[in-house]
Enzyme design. Structure first.
Site, PDB file in Angstrom:
ATOM      1  N   TYR A  64       0.832  -1.210   0.000  1.00  0.00           N
ATOM      2  CA  TYR A  64       0.000   0.000   0.000  1.00  0.00           C
ATOM      3  C   TYR A  64       0.861   1.252   0.000  1.00  0.00           C
ATOM      4  O   TYR A  64       2.037   1.234   0.336  1.00  0.00           O
ATOM      5  CB  TYR A  64      -0.968   0.020   1.194  1.00  0.00           C
ATOM      6  CG  TYR A  64      -0.328   0.309   2.538  1.00  0.00           C
ATOM      7  CD1 TYR A  64      -0.315   1.597   3.056  1.00  0.00           C
ATOM      8  CD2 TYR A  64       0.249  -0.703   3.291  1.00  0.00           C
ATOM      9  CE1 TYR A  64       0.259   1.870   4.281  1.00  0.00           C
ATOM     10  CE2 TYR A  64       0.811  -0.449   4.522  1.00  0.00           C
ATOM     11  CZ  TYR A  64       0.820   0.847   5.017  1.00  0.00           C
ATOM     12  OH  TYR A  64       1.390   1.114   6.237  1.00  0.00           O
ATOM     13  N   CYS A  65       0.231   2.346  -0.430  1.00  0.00           N
ATOM     14  CA  CYS A  65       0.833   3.674  -0.382  1.00  0.00           C
ATOM     15  C   CYS A  65      -0.261   4.630   0.096  1.00  0.00           C
ATOM     16  O   CYS A  65      -1.205   4.201   0.742  1.00  0.00           O
ATOM     17  CB  CYS A  65       1.401   4.079  -1.744  1.00  0.00           C
ATOM     18  SG  CYS A  65       0.149   4.264  -3.020  1.00  0.00           S
ATOM     19  N   ARG A  66      -0.163   5.898  -0.233  1.00  0.00           N
ATOM     20  CA  ARG A  66      -1.169   6.859   0.220  1.00  0.00           C
ATOM     21  C   ARG A  66      -2.501   6.659  -0.501  1.00  0.00           C
ATOM     22  O   ARG A  66      -3.555   6.610   0.122  1.00  0.00           O
ATOM     23  CB  ARG A  66      -0.659   8.297   0.016  1.00  0.00           C
ATOM     24  CG  ARG A  66      -1.573   9.360   0.600  1.00  0.00           C
ATOM     25  CD  ARG A  66      -1.008  10.751   0.414  1.00  0.00           C
ATOM     26  NE  ARG A  66      -0.842  11.079  -1.004  1.00  0.00           N
ATOM     27  CZ  ARG A  66      -1.817  11.513  -1.796  1.00  0.00           C
ATOM     28  NH1 ARG A  66      -3.029  11.690  -1.324  1.00  0.00           N
ATOM     29  NH2 ARG A  66      -1.580  11.773  -3.065  1.00  0.00           N
TER      30      ARG A  66
END
Length: 102
Positions: A64-66
């Site tokens: 995941y990221c932002r």
């Protein structure tokens, strides 16, 4: 493979040898993260690839990221270098409703 928030969380909970991989910057991670996540910043370019190469390719990675864009890129890179099981969190940390740590 892109998974919705619910699909990602459910699959994570039902997968042995699961690794949560946070590909955000250090500043973003300092604002909060999913518990037990390993952070490797995708903005490190070749450094990201070098760090990812040290990971166990037989495990299943929940990335995941932002917002879900960088983590989709990370999954693509990981798949190209031999990882078979990578799952991208659609909507990223911004839409995450599960537990977080600061």
């Amino acid at each position: 493979m892109d998974l919705s928030q619910n699909e990602w969380a459910e699959k994570l909970n039902n997968t042995e040898n699961a690794v949560i991989l946070d590909v955000r910057t250090e500043d973003e991670v300092n604002e909060g993260f999913i518990p037990n996540a390993k952070n490797i910043d995708i903005h490190k370019g070749q450094g990201f690839i070098d760090d990812v190469e040290t990971l166990d390719k037989t495990k299943t990675y929940f990335v995941y990221c932002r917002s879900g864009a960088r983590s989709a890129q990370a999954c693509a890179v990981m798949n190209q270098i031999g990882f078979k099981n990578t799952y991208n969190l659609l909507g990223g940390f911004m839409e995450w409703k599960g537990k977080t740590t600061v």
